[in-house]
Structures are given as C-alpha cells and as structure tokens.
Design a protein around this motif. Structure first.
Motif, PDB file in Angstrom:
ATOM      1  N   ARG A  18     -35.341 -37.091  29.235  1.00 38.69           N
ATOM      2  CA  ARG A  18     -34.535 -35.934  29.953  1.00 38.69           C
ATOM      3  C   ARG A  18     -33.999 -35.175  28.046  1.00 38.69           C
ATOM      4  O   ARG A  18     -34.122 -34.453  28.119  1.00 38.69           O
ATOM      5  CB  ARG A  18     -34.085 -36.463  30.172  1.00 38.69           C
ATOM      6  CG  ARG A  18     -35.370 -35.573  32.071  1.00 38.69           C
ATOM      7  CD  ARG A  18     -34.143 -36.283  32.830  1.00 38.69           C
ATOM      8  NE  ARG A  18     -35.281 -36.926  34.302  1.00 38.69           N
ATOM      9  CZ  ARG A  18     -34.641 -35.741  35.357  1.00 38.69           C
ATOM     10  NH1 ARG A  18     -33.386 -36.006  35.670  1.00 38.69           N
ATOM     11  NH2 ARG A  18     -35.309 -35.974  36.635  1.00 38.69           N
ATOM     12  N   LEU A  19     -34.087 -36.146  27.460  1.00 35.79           N
ATOM     13  CA  LEU A  19     -32.393 -36.267  26.157  1.00 35.79           C
ATOM     14  C   LEU A  19     -33.543 -35.028  25.767  1.00 35.79           C
ATOM     15  O   LEU A  19     -33.127 -34.533  24.368  1.00 35.79           O
ATOM     16  CB  LEU A  19     -31.984 -36.614  25.681  1.00 35.79           C
ATOM     17  CG  LEU A  19     -31.023 -37.360  26.828  1.00 35.79           C
ATOM     18  CD1 LEU A  19     -30.215 -38.940  25.794  1.00 35.79           C
ATOM     19  CD2 LEU A  19     -29.686 -36.246  27.070  1.00 35.79           C
ATOM     20  N   ALA A  20     -34.942 -35.855  25.028  1.00 35.80           N
ATOM     21  CA  ALA A  20     -36.005 -35.489  24.295  1.00 35.80           C
ATOM     22  C   ALA A  20     -36.437 -33.950  24.713  1.00 35.80           C
ATOM     23  O   ALA A  20     -37.169 -33.729  23.949  1.00 35.80           O
ATOM     24  CB  ALA A  20     -36.568 -36.493  23.492  1.00 35.80           C
ATOM     25  N   TRP A  21     -36.659 -34.203  25.611  1.00 35.46           N
ATOM     26  CA  TRP A  21     -37.552 -32.825  26.355  1.00 35.46           C
ATOM     27  C   TRP A  21     -36.805 -31.703  26.082  1.00 35.46           C
ATOM     28  O   TRP A  21     -36.030 -31.125  26.919  1.00 35.46           O
ATOM     29  CB  TRP A  21     -38.245 -33.799  27.739  1.00 35.46           C
ATOM     30  CG  TRP A  21     -39.922 -33.137  28.150  1.00 35.46           C
ATOM     31  CD1 TRP A  21     -40.431 -32.749  27.207  1.00 35.46           C
ATOM     32  CD2 TRP A  21     -39.635 -32.484  29.520  1.00 35.46           C
ATOM     33  NE1 TRP A  21     -41.575 -31.612  28.346  1.00 35.46           N
ATOM     34  CE2 TRP A  21     -40.482 -32.268  29.628  1.00 35.46           C
ATOM     35  CE3 TRP A  21     -39.244 -32.304  30.605  1.00 35.46           C
ATOM     36  CZ2 TRP A  21     -41.866 -31.590  30.668  1.00 35.46           C
ATOM     37  CZ3 TRP A  21     -39.731 -32.164  32.164  1.00 35.46           C
ATOM     38  CH2 TRP A  21     -40.860 -31.644  31.828  1.00 35.46           C
ATOM     39  N   ARG A  95     -46.561 -29.535  31.536  1.00 31.60           N
ATOM     40  CA  ARG A  95     -46.121 -30.028  32.474  1.00 31.60           C
ATOM     41  C   ARG A  95     -46.209 -31.209  31.787  1.00 31.60           C
ATOM     42  O   ARG A  95     -44.832 -32.091  31.488  1.00 31.60           O
ATOM     43  CB  ARG A  95     -44.979 -29.324  33.250  1.00 31.60           C
ATOM     44  CG  ARG A  95     -43.712 -29.923  33.668  1.00 31.60           C
ATOM     45  CD  ARG A  95     -43.030 -29.411  34.678  1.00 31.60           C
ATOM     46  NE  ARG A  95     -41.807 -30.142  34.751  1.00 31.60           N
ATOM     47  CZ  ARG A  95     -40.738 -29.527  34.333  1.00 31.60           C
ATOM     48  NH1 ARG A  95     -40.607 -27.974  33.942  1.00 31.60           N
ATOM     49  NH2 ARG A  95     -39.843 -29.720  34.551  1.00 31.60           N
ATOM     50  N   LEU A  96     -46.685 -32.362  33.014  1.00 33.11           N
ATOM     51  CA  LEU A  96     -47.171 -33.072  33.016  1.00 33.11           C
ATOM     52  C   LEU A  96     -47.767 -33.948  31.832  1.00 33.11           C
ATOM     53  O   LEU A  96     -47.462 -35.465  31.686  1.00 33.11           O
ATOM     54  CB  LEU A  96     -48.182 -33.647  34.457  1.00 33.11           C
ATOM     55  CG  LEU A  96     -48.182 -33.675  36.420  1.00 33.11           C
ATOM     56  CD1 LEU A  96     -48.300 -33.511  36.719  1.00 33.11           C
ATOM     57  CD2 LEU A  96     -46.890 -34.424  36.563  1.00 33.11           C
ATOM     58  N   ARG A 100     -45.800 -36.801  30.017  1.00 32.91           N
ATOM     59  CA  ARG A 100     -46.210 -38.153  29.488  1.00 32.91           C
ATOM     60  C   ARG A 100     -46.145 -38.419  28.166  1.00 32.91           C
ATOM     61  O   ARG A 100     -46.696 -39.726  27.685  1.00 32.91           O
ATOM     62  CB  ARG A 100     -47.537 -37.913  30.450  1.00 32.91           C
ATOM     63  CG  ARG A 100     -48.379 -39.500  30.243  1.00 32.91           C
ATOM     64  CD  ARG A 100     -49.772 -39.803  30.765  1.00 32.91           C
ATOM     65  NE  ARG A 100     -50.570 -38.244  30.594  1.00 32.91           N
ATOM     66  CZ  ARG A 100     -50.824 -37.038  31.760  1.00 32.91           C
ATOM     67  NH1 ARG A 100     -50.367 -36.933  32.611  1.00 32.91           N
ATOM     68  NH2 ARG A 100     -52.017 -36.002  30.699  1.00 32.91           N
ATOM     69  N   ASP A 101     -46.721 -37.663  27.515  1.00 38.32           N
ATOM     70  CA  ASP A 101     -46.953 -38.082  26.173  1.00 38.32           C
ATOM     71  C   ASP A 101     -45.844 -37.878  25.703  1.00 38.32           C
ATOM     72  O   ASP A 101     -45.935 -38.905  24.873  1.00 38.32           O
ATOM     73  CB  ASP A 101     -47.843 -36.461  25.461  1.00 38.32           C
ATOM     74  CG  ASP A 101     -49.184 -36.534  25.585  1.00 38.32           C
ATOM     75  OD1 ASP A 101     -50.051 -37.365  26.594  1.00 38.32           O
ATOM     76  OD2 ASP A 101     -50.057 -35.298  25.296  1.00 38.32           O
ATOM     77  N   LEU A 102     -44.815 -37.601  25.643  1.00 34.60           N
ATOM     78  CA  LEU A 102     -43.587 -37.095  25.179  1.00 34.60           C
ATOM     79  C   LEU A 102     -43.194 -39.390  25.750  1.00 34.60           C
ATOM     80  O   LEU A 102     -42.485 -39.498  24.121  1.00 34.60           O
ATOM     81  CB  LEU A 102     -42.617 -36.871  25.840  1.00 34.60           C
ATOM     82  CG  LEU A 102     -40.505 -37.161  24.590  1.00 34.60           C
ATOM     83  CD1 LEU A 102     -40.593 -36.825  23.523  1.00 34.60           C
ATOM     84  CD2 LEU A 102     -40.153 -35.698  25.804  1.00 34.60           C
ATOM     85  N   ARG A 103     -43.053 -39.442  27.053  1.00 35.96           N
ATOM     86  CA  ARG A 103     -42.329 -40.486  27.253  1.00 35.96           C
ATOM     87  C   ARG A 103     -43.885 -40.992  26.895  1.00 35.96           C
ATOM     88  O   ARG A 103     -42.475 -43.116  26.120  1.00 35.96           O
ATOM     89  CB  ARG A 103     -42.807 -40.765  28.822  1.00 35.96           C
ATOM     90  CG  ARG A 103     -42.131 -42.138  28.928  1.00 35.96           C
ATOM     91  CD  ARG A 103     -42.478 -42.003  30.988  1.00 35.96           C
ATOM     92  NE  ARG A 103     -44.002 -41.843  30.790  1.00 35.96           N
ATOM     93  CZ  ARG A 103     -44.395 -41.788  32.192  1.00 35.96           C
ATOM     94  NH1 ARG A 103     -43.509 -41.499  33.042  1.00 35.96           N
ATOM     95  NH2 ARG A 103     -46.229 -41.900  32.392  1.00 35.96           N
TER      96      ARG A 103
END
Length: 139
Positions: A18-21, A95-96, A100-103
């Motif tokens: 959430r902080l990076a998104w 969005r998903l 998912r990629d960022l996580r």
C-alpha cells in the motif's frame, strides 16, 4: 504461533504494498471479493458469500461498491434472471495484476535478504501450509 506469524506476514505485506502503490487501496473485504470474482468468473453472490464466509447482504453491498467503481460487473443468469453473475472488469484485471506484480517484486526483494537456510525453510513449508488450509476448509 503459526497463525500469528502468517497474519503478521500478510498484514506487513499489505502495508508495504500500500505504501509503494500509487493507487488508493480497497478495503480488505472488497479486495477479497474482487480476487474471488477474478478467480471464478460468473460466481453468484450466494456462492461468493459462502466462499468468503460472509452474509449474502454483506456481499451484495460489496458488489454495489465495486460496481460503482467499475471494478465488477453483474450479469444475469440465463436460467434464473434473479441471479447475478459476477465478473471483474478490464479495469479490475489491470488493478489486480499491478497489485500482484508489485507484491511479488517486494516479496522477492525481502526474500533475497534472508539467509539461504531461511529461504529453503520457507520454500519447504509451502506445500504443508496449503494442505493445512485444505484440511481446515474441510472442517
């Protein structure tokens, strides 16, 4: 201790992403419903409620909110026009995938900082954790 550790890992992962998104995060219940609808296109509200262990009216409220954000669409069952079939929109799919990629990227970075022994232990634990989840779901 196991579930406390799993919960802490999930909570921390959500917070870091959430902080990076760049986008505004969805509340957890909306996120869960969106992921479920993406995994099972055409799922009904009743099926989603059972799967998520929520009341049908709660899922209906979530559907309304996600539909208003153009993340979920409600189709009608040809056999029973009263039954809503849920599918994610293209906007939701993007969005998903972005989330998912960022996580995955952030988790890979964190895993790379662990010792090789910790990496092996976590990798070896995955099949057992999946079996545990299956057994608990069957209860």
């Amino acid at each position: 201790m196991l579930f406390r550790s799993i919960s802490a890992t999930r909570r921390t992962a959500r917070g870091v992403v959430r902080l990076a998104w760049a986008q505004q995060p969805l509340p957890p219940a909306q996120s869960e419903l969106l992921r479920l609808a993406a995994a099972r296109p055409g799922i009904t509200v009743a099926e989603a409620a059972r799967e998520l262990h929520l009341a049908q009216n709660t899922v209906s409220t979530l559907v309304g909110r996600l539909t208003a954000q153009e993340l979920l669409s409600r189709g009608r069952d040809a056999a029973d026009g009263r039954t809503a079939l849920l599918t994610v929109t293209g906007k939701a799919q993007r969005r998903l995938a972005e989330y998912r990629d960022l996580r995955a990227e952030l988790a890979d970075r964190a895993l790379a900082q662990l010792s090789p022994g910790d990496q092996r232990a976590l990798s070896a634990a995955v099949p057992a954790l999946r079996r545990l989840a299956e057994r608990m779901e069957a209860l």
